[in-house]
Design a protein around this motif. Structure first.
Motif, PDB file in Angstrom:
ATOM      1  N   SER A 114       0.838  -1.197   0.000  1.00 32.84           N
ATOM      2  CA  SER A 114       0.000   0.000   0.000  1.00 32.84           C
ATOM      3  C   SER A 114       0.874   1.249   0.000  1.00 32.84           C
ATOM      4  CB  SER A 114      -0.920   0.029   1.221  1.00 32.84           C
ATOM      5  OG  SER A 114      -1.843  -1.046   1.189  1.00 32.84           O
ATOM      6  N   MET A 115       0.386   2.288  -0.655  1.00 36.27           N
ATOM      7  CA  MET A 115       1.041   3.592  -0.647  1.00 36.27           C
ATOM      8  C   MET A 115       0.019   4.618  -0.194  1.00 36.27           C
ATOM      9  SD  MET A 115       3.081   3.187  -4.278  1.00 36.27           S
ATOM     10  CE  MET A 115       3.515   4.922  -4.365  1.00 36.27           C
ATOM     11  N   ASN A 116       0.343   5.319   0.888  1.00 33.65           N
ATOM     12  CA  ASN A 116      -0.569   6.309   1.460  1.00 33.65           C
ATOM     13  C   ASN A 116      -1.950   5.718   1.705  1.00 33.65           C
ATOM     14  OD1 ASN A 116       1.551   7.857  -0.296  1.00 33.65           O
ATOM     15  ND2 ASN A 116       0.841   9.364   1.187  1.00 33.65           N
ATOM     16  N   ASP A 117      -1.956   4.504   2.257  1.00 34.65           N
ATOM     17  CA  ASP A 117      -3.179   3.780   2.632  1.00 34.65           C
ATOM     18  C   ASP A 117      -4.037   3.365   1.448  1.00 34.65           C
ATOM     19  OD1 ASP A 117      -2.586   3.897   5.382  1.00 34.65           O
ATOM     20  OD2 ASP A 117      -3.458   5.900   5.544  1.00 34.65           O
ATOM     21  N   VAL A 118      -3.488   3.410   0.245  1.00 29.53           N
ATOM     22  CA  VAL A 118      -4.183   2.909  -0.946  1.00 29.53           C
ATOM     23  C   VAL A 118      -3.475   1.634  -1.395  1.00 29.53           C
ATOM     24  CG1 VAL A 118      -4.837   3.351  -3.342  1.00 29.53           C
ATOM     25  CG2 VAL A 118      -4.896   5.212  -1.660  1.00 29.53           C
ATOM     26  N   LYS A 119      -4.181   0.508  -1.417  1.00 27.98           N
ATOM     27  CA  LYS A 119      -3.555  -0.740  -1.849  1.00 27.98           C
ATOM     28  C   LYS A 119      -3.288  -0.677  -3.345  1.00 27.98           C
ATOM     29  CE  LYS A 119      -5.717  -4.808  -2.112  1.00 27.98           C
ATOM     30  NZ  LYS A 119      -6.336  -6.088  -1.696  1.00 27.98           N
ATOM     31  N   VAL A 120      -2.030  -0.758  -3.703  1.00 29.83           N
ATOM     32  CA  VAL A 120      -1.660  -0.630  -5.111  1.00 29.83           C
ATOM     33  C   VAL A 120      -1.163  -1.945  -5.705  1.00 29.83           C
ATOM     34  CG1 VAL A 120      -1.122   1.830  -4.924  1.00 29.83           C
ATOM     35  CG2 VAL A 120       0.685   0.145  -4.513  1.00 29.83           C
ATOM     36  N   ALA A 121      -0.871  -2.941  -4.865  1.00 25.89           N
ATOM     37  CA  ALA A 121      -0.358  -4.208  -5.403  1.00 25.89           C
ATOM     38  C   ALA A 121      -0.639  -5.333  -4.427  1.00 25.89           C
ATOM     39  CB  ALA A 121       1.145  -4.108  -5.661  1.00 25.89           C
ATOM     40  N   ASP A 122      -0.848  -6.539  -4.974  1.00 23.09           N
ATOM     41  CA  ASP A 122      -0.892  -7.734  -4.155  1.00 23.09           C
ATOM     42  C   ASP A 122      -0.437  -8.920  -4.999  1.00 23.09           C
ATOM     43  OD1 ASP A 122      -3.075  -8.322  -5.759  1.00 23.09           O
ATOM     44  OD2 ASP A 122      -4.539  -7.785  -4.235  1.00 23.09           O
ATOM     45  N   GLY A 123      -0.020  -9.980  -4.323  1.00 22.61           N
ATOM     46  CA  GLY A 123       0.491 -11.146  -5.034  1.00 22.61           C
ATOM     47  C   GLY A 123       0.328 -12.397  -4.204  1.00 22.61           C
ATOM     48  N   GLN A 124       0.467 -13.564  -4.863  1.00 21.70           N
ATOM     49  CA  GLN A 124       0.272 -14.828  -4.183  1.00 21.70           C
ATOM     50  C   GLN A 124       1.106 -15.895  -4.873  1.00 21.70           C
ATOM     51  OE1 GLN A 124      -3.416 -17.628  -4.314  1.00 21.70           O
ATOM     52  NE2 GLN A 124      -3.792 -16.180  -2.635  1.00 21.70           N
ATOM     53  N   LYS A 125       1.660 -16.808  -4.070  1.00 20.67           N
ATOM     54  CA  LYS A 125       2.403 -17.948  -4.613  1.00 20.67           C
ATOM     55  C   LYS A 125       2.014 -19.180  -3.826  1.00 20.67           C
ATOM     56  CE  LYS A 125       5.714 -19.432  -7.423  1.00 20.67           C
ATOM     57  NZ  LYS A 125       5.674 -19.239  -8.890  1.00 20.67           N
ATOM     58  N   GLN A 126       1.675 -20.268  -4.518  1.00 22.78           N
ATOM     59  CA  GLN A 126       1.289 -21.485  -3.814  1.00 22.78           C
ATOM     60  C   GLN A 126       1.659 -22.701  -4.656  1.00 22.78           C
ATOM     61  OE1 GLN A 126      -2.922 -21.510  -3.135  1.00 22.78           O
ATOM     62  NE2 GLN A 126      -3.434 -21.226  -5.293  1.00 22.78           N
ATOM     63  N   GLY A 127       1.692 -23.883  -3.999  1.00 21.11           N
ATOM     64  CA  GLY A 127       2.005 -25.125  -4.697  1.00 21.11           C
ATOM     65  C   GLY A 127       3.383 -25.103  -5.327  1.00 21.11           C
ATOM     66  N   ILE A 128       4.414 -24.719  -4.564  1.00 21.74           N
ATOM     67  CA  ILE A 128       5.753 -24.580  -5.125  1.00 21.74           C
ATOM     68  C   ILE A 128       6.404 -25.953  -5.222  1.00 21.74           C
ATOM     69  CG2 ILE A 128       7.985 -23.468  -4.842  1.00 21.74           C
ATOM     70  CD1 ILE A 128       6.599 -21.373  -3.113  1.00 21.74           C
ATOM     71  N   ASP A 129       6.743 -26.379  -6.425  1.00 22.24           N
ATOM     72  CA  ASP A 129       7.448 -27.635  -6.659  1.00 22.24           C
ATOM     73  C   ASP A 129       8.896 -27.323  -7.009  1.00 22.24           C
ATOM     74  OD1 ASP A 129       5.196 -29.312  -6.333  1.00 22.24           O
ATOM     75  OD2 ASP A 129       4.542 -28.816  -8.368  1.00 22.24           O
ATOM     76  N   VAL A 130       9.820 -28.086  -6.430  1.00 19.92           N
ATOM     77  CA  VAL A 130      11.237 -27.854  -6.700  1.00 19.92           C
ATOM     78  C   VAL A 130      11.921 -29.161  -7.058  1.00 19.92           C
ATOM     79  CG1 VAL A 130      11.405 -25.838  -5.217  1.00 19.92           C
ATOM     80  CG2 VAL A 130      11.821 -28.077  -4.248  1.00 19.92           C
ATOM     81  N   ALA A 131      12.867 -29.073  -7.983  1.00 20.11           N
ATOM     82  CA  ALA A 131      13.656 -30.243  -8.356  1.00 20.11           C
ATOM     83  C   ALA A 131      14.775 -30.437  -7.350  1.00 20.11           C
ATOM     84  CB  ALA A 131      14.225 -30.042  -9.758  1.00 20.11           C
ATOM     85  N   SER A 132      15.471 -31.523  -7.486  1.00 16.37           N
ATOM     86  CA  SER A 132      16.602 -31.786  -6.609  1.00 16.37           C
ATOM     87  C   SER A 132      17.696 -30.753  -6.847  1.00 16.37           C
ATOM     88  CB  SER A 132      17.142 -33.195  -6.870  1.00 16.37           C
ATOM     89  OG  SER A 132      18.273 -33.457  -6.063  1.00 16.37           O
ATOM     90  N   GLY A 133      18.345 -30.308  -5.771  1.00 20.07           N
ATOM     91  CA  GLY A 133      19.430 -29.334  -5.895  1.00 20.07           C
ATOM     92  C   GLY A 133      18.938 -27.911  -5.722  1.00 20.07           C
ATOM     93  N   ASN A 134      19.693 -26.972  -6.304  1.00 22.19           N
ATOM     94  CA  ASN A 134      19.376 -25.546  -6.174  1.00 22.19           C
ATOM     95  C   ASN A 134      18.364 -25.109  -7.232  1.00 22.19           C
ATOM     96  OD1 ASN A 134      21.115 -25.036  -3.985  1.00 22.19           O
ATOM     97  ND2 ASN A 134      22.874 -24.961  -5.389  1.00 22.19           N
ATOM     98  N   ASN A 135      17.393 -24.309  -6.821  1.00 28.82           N
ATOM     99  CA  ASN A 135      16.358 -23.801  -7.712  1.00 28.82           C
ATOM    100  C   ASN A 135      16.139 -22.317  -7.432  1.00 28.82           C
ATOM    101  OD1 ASN A 135      14.782 -26.543  -8.730  1.00 28.82           O
ATOM    102  ND2 ASN A 135      15.586 -26.752  -6.663  1.00 28.82           N
ATOM    103  N   THR A 136      15.600 -21.620  -8.383  1.00 27.14           N
ATOM    104  CA  THR A 136      15.167 -20.235  -8.167  1.00 27.14           C
ATOM    105  C   THR A 136      13.676 -20.144  -8.422  1.00 27.14           C
ATOM    106  OG1 THR A 136      15.689 -19.608 -10.458  1.00 27.14           O
ATOM    107  CG2 THR A 136      17.395 -19.228  -8.785  1.00 27.14           C
ATOM    108  N   VAL A 137      13.027 -19.321  -7.637  1.00 23.36           N
ATOM    109  CA  VAL A 137      11.581 -19.110  -7.746  1.00 23.36           C
ATOM    110  C   VAL A 137      11.324 -17.615  -7.814  1.00 23.36           C
ATOM    111  CG1 VAL A 137       9.338 -19.427  -6.641  1.00 23.36           C
ATOM    112  CG2 VAL A 137      11.087 -21.205  -6.447  1.00 23.36           C
ATOM    113  N   GLU A 138      10.541 -17.189  -8.782  1.00 23.13           N
ATOM    114  CA  GLU A 138      10.200 -15.769  -8.907  1.00 23.13           C
ATOM    115  C   GLU A 138       8.799 -15.513  -8.367  1.00 23.13           C
ATOM    116  OE1 GLU A 138      10.687 -14.502 -12.945  1.00 23.13           O
ATOM    117  OE2 GLU A 138      12.840 -14.113 -12.693  1.00 23.13           O
ATOM    118  N   LEU A 139       8.698 -14.522  -7.497  1.00 21.05           N
ATOM    119  CA  LEU A 139       7.406 -14.063  -7.003  1.00 21.05           C
ATOM    120  C   LEU A 139       7.078 -12.749  -7.696  1.00 21.05           C
ATOM    121  CD1 LEU A 139       7.855 -14.683  -3.171  1.00 21.05           C
ATOM    122  CD2 LEU A 139       6.958 -16.257  -4.902  1.00 21.05           C
ATOM    123  N   ARG A 140       5.902 -12.640  -8.253  1.00 19.98           N
ATOM    124  CA  ARG A 140       5.526 -11.464  -9.040  1.00 19.98           C
ATOM    125  C   ARG A 140       4.330 -10.751  -8.408  1.00 19.98           C
ATOM    126  NH1 ARG A 140       8.220 -11.599 -13.906  1.00 19.98           N
ATOM    127  NH2 ARG A 140       9.276 -13.594 -14.260  1.00 19.98           N
TER     128      ARG A 140
END
Length: 350
Positions: free
Chosen positions: A81-107
């Protein structure tokens, strides 16, 4: 570290804690508990006419020899929120990862339709930006569901400055001085009113008649042109523009002083274009403001200022970029060519 990144770091930390709690289910020791952290706390992503993207990148290390889902029942959501006005929201669920190192982007996406309501509150707060973010995470392990709320994080910018109105005031003050019988003793700009569709600025001039005869109080022409990152924000006057507080045929008597107030409006739909340019320019805005008016006394014309003067300045915010919010608008800007930008110099090529 950016504010949004701080909240997302909390989301990731909770994922790890939950993973540890669920680790008791791995009694055989065959499976390990994935760990995670932040690669990039947050940066501006794609900017379109409809929305502005925020991208945060996480790392997830899966120590197991096979791919494992760390929970179709795991969900993290957050809002900004900016100045009490909600300007953005996001959600991430059901994250599946392979063996080893992975990167996940949240938008997260800034809803550009919310920028005009935010602008209203921004102007009413005298250009102070109050930024806040909050989030929560829910884990459904099949037999139990747990939700944790994150404490709200807050940050304030431009608390001691108002770069837009200060730049307009500085542009108006370029008219101060003597021009024949006219003496502009004081000139400034101020926010007048704002709603979701229109923003009004008052340009105020205290004009003294130092001559021996009456002179017109209303100029024949009044011109205003304010550009922010080449987006035309405030424009006014294509000829005679009557002050809101003086009759069109009013005069100023010898030795008297008259205050003139000119109302200039902006269509708030321009805020979207400016905000996108601000984000795309590393949260830097370059302001160029021109203000000039013309008096006619008999056959003599007085242009104030005589050759015009473009006032230039910069202001920079620190919403997602790791930098200090700063400005040279007001006393630090400049009229005419030669303004030194706040933007950092480009690195020399190897």
């Amino acid at each position: 570290m950016g504010l949004i990144g701080t909240v997302l770091r909390g989301v990731v930390a909770l994922m790890v804690v939950v993973g540890l709690a669920l680790g008791a289910g791995f009694a055989t020791g065959f499976l390990g508990v994935p760990s995670a952290g932040v690669v990039d706390v947050g940066e501006w992503g794609e900017v379109t006419e409809d929305q502005t993207e925020i991208v945060t990148t996480l790392w997830v290390d899966n120590p197991n020899p096979i791919g494992v889902s760390i929970g179709s029942g795991l969900k993290a959501d957050y809002e900004v929120s900016m100045n009490d006005v909600k300007v953005a929201d996001g959600q991430k669920q059901g994250i599946d990862v392979a063996s080893g190192n992975n990167t996940v982007e949240l938008r997260t996406y800034v809803d550009n339709e919310q920028l005009q309501p935010w602008w209203v509150e921004y102007v009413r707060a005298n250009e102070t930006i109050h930024l806040s973010a909050s989030g929560s995470a829910t884990v459904d392990a099949g037999f139990e569901s747990v939700t944790v709320q994150f404490p709200s994080m807050e940050e304030t910018m431009q608390e001691d400055s108002a770069p837009i109105i200060e730049s307009l005031s500085a542009a108006a003050s370029e008219a101060e001085g003597s021009y024949g019988p006219y003496e502009v003793r004081r000139a400034y700009a101020e926010w007048a009113s704002v709603n979701e569709s229109t923003t009004t600025v008052h340009f105020v001039y205290e004009i003294h008649n130092s001559g021996p005869t009456h002179v017109p109080a209303v100029p024949k022409g009044f011109e205003v042109d304010v550009q922010m990152n080449d987006v035309a924000m405030f424009e006014g006057g294509t000829g005679a523009m009557t002050p809101k507080n003086v009759a069109e045929n009013a005069t100023i008597a010898p030795g008297e002083t008259q205050e003139l107030v000119f109302a200039v409006q902006m269509d708030n739909e321009k805020v979207d274009d400016w905000f996108r340019s601000h984000v795309g320019n590393d949260e830097l805005t370059h302001v160029e403001a021109d203000v000039q008016f013309v008096f006619e006394v008999g056959d003599v014309t007085f242009r104030i200022p005589p050759d015009g003067a473009t006032y230039e300045c910069d202001f920079q915010t620190a919403m997602l970029i790791e930098q200090q919010d700063r400005t040279d608008c007001g006393d630090g800007g400049s009229a005419g060519a030669g303004h030194a930008s706040l933007a950092p110099a480009a690195a020399p090529r190897p």
